[in-house]
Write an enzyme that holds these catalytic residues in place. Sequence first.
Site, PDB file in Angstrom:
ATOM      1  N   TYR A   1       0.854  -1.187   0.000  1.00 24.75           N
ATOM      2  CA  TYR A   1       0.000   0.000   0.000  1.00 24.75           C
ATOM      3  C   TYR A   1       0.890   1.237   0.000  1.00 24.75           C
ATOM      4  O   TYR A   1       1.885   1.302   0.724  1.00 24.75           O
ATOM      5  CB  TYR A   1      -0.889   0.013   1.249  1.00 24.75           C
ATOM      6  CG  TYR A   1      -1.743   1.258   1.376  1.00 24.75           C
ATOM      7  CD1 TYR A   1      -3.010   1.320   0.807  1.00 24.75           C
ATOM      8  CD2 TYR A   1      -1.274   2.376   2.063  1.00 24.75           C
ATOM      9  CE1 TYR A   1      -3.789   2.469   0.922  1.00 24.75           C
ATOM     10  CE2 TYR A   1      -2.051   3.525   2.171  1.00 24.75           C
ATOM     11  CZ  TYR A   1      -3.296   3.557   1.599  1.00 24.75           C
ATOM     12  OH  TYR A   1      -4.060   4.695   1.701  1.00 24.75           O
TER      13      TYR A   1
ATOM     14  N   GLU B   1      -3.417   7.625  -4.120  1.00 25.68           N
ATOM     15  CA  GLU B   1      -3.268   6.307  -3.491  1.00 25.68           C
ATOM     16  C   GLU B   1      -2.985   5.228  -4.525  1.00 25.68           C
ATOM     17  O   GLU B   1      -3.584   5.216  -5.603  1.00 25.68           O
ATOM     18  CB  GLU B   1      -4.554   5.981  -2.724  1.00 25.68           C
ATOM     19  CG  GLU B   1      -4.546   4.646  -2.000  1.00 25.68           C
ATOM     20  CD  GLU B   1      -5.869   4.381  -1.305  1.00 25.68           C
ATOM     21  OE1 GLU B   1      -5.953   4.628  -0.090  1.00 25.68           O
ATOM     22  OE2 GLU B   1      -6.828   3.959  -1.987  1.00 25.68           O
TER      23      GLU B   1
END
Length: 230
Positions: free
Chosen positions: A113, A201
């Site tokens: 992530y 993101e």
Amino acid sequence: MNIHEYQAKEVFRRYGIPTPQGIAAFSVAEAVEAAKRLIHDTDSQVVVVKAQIHAGGRGKAGGVKVVKGADAAKSAAEELLGKVLVTPQTGPEGKKVQRLYVEQGLAIAGEYYLAAAVDRESKRVVIMASSEGGVDIEEVAEKHPEKIHKVFVDPAVGLMPYQIRQLAYGLGLSKKAQRSFHKLLSSLAQLFVEEDCSIAEVNPMIVTADQECIALDAKINFVGNGAFRH
């Protein structure tokens, strides 16, 4: 302001952030043609058919289909187009799928992530990275907060090389992957500032078998007050 994954990846590519090859599709016929083109260009039968909605958690809701061949891509497109996906971010009413993104399949050695966001408490940009890629970051924060690594960017100097190394070490990346990660994160930080983002993101960022970092997914939200600059 939100945009779809395929639009976010267009922005990523402008900043040199590597992404898989992909083609947006607005009908089953377009999805089939996209799959055929990707199969031809990549010399691989594996493609991924992704629902495009303004919400995360598509994979768990059945909105991401990894298939083999154009016929399987057609079946996936028929199943997804017009379907209402319900995820934790859509609420119980869900969101109707009106467009797809057909993408090449890649061999994945690791999932991570990575995100840049505005931290209101410190009044700085925060870069977050975790080895727990491909799942909801809220779930990781709740169950394994120690697996989320953060650095805060001084607006006077920007993201520093030592901060990128700090995150790379935290993720346990190999030396070759660290070099690729450095380029990707530097570009993501530049994009965040220049495009007036509230969040940028990558979930997941993958490391391939040859230790290259690639943005397998992309999410960008823009600050509306900065729109006049663009």
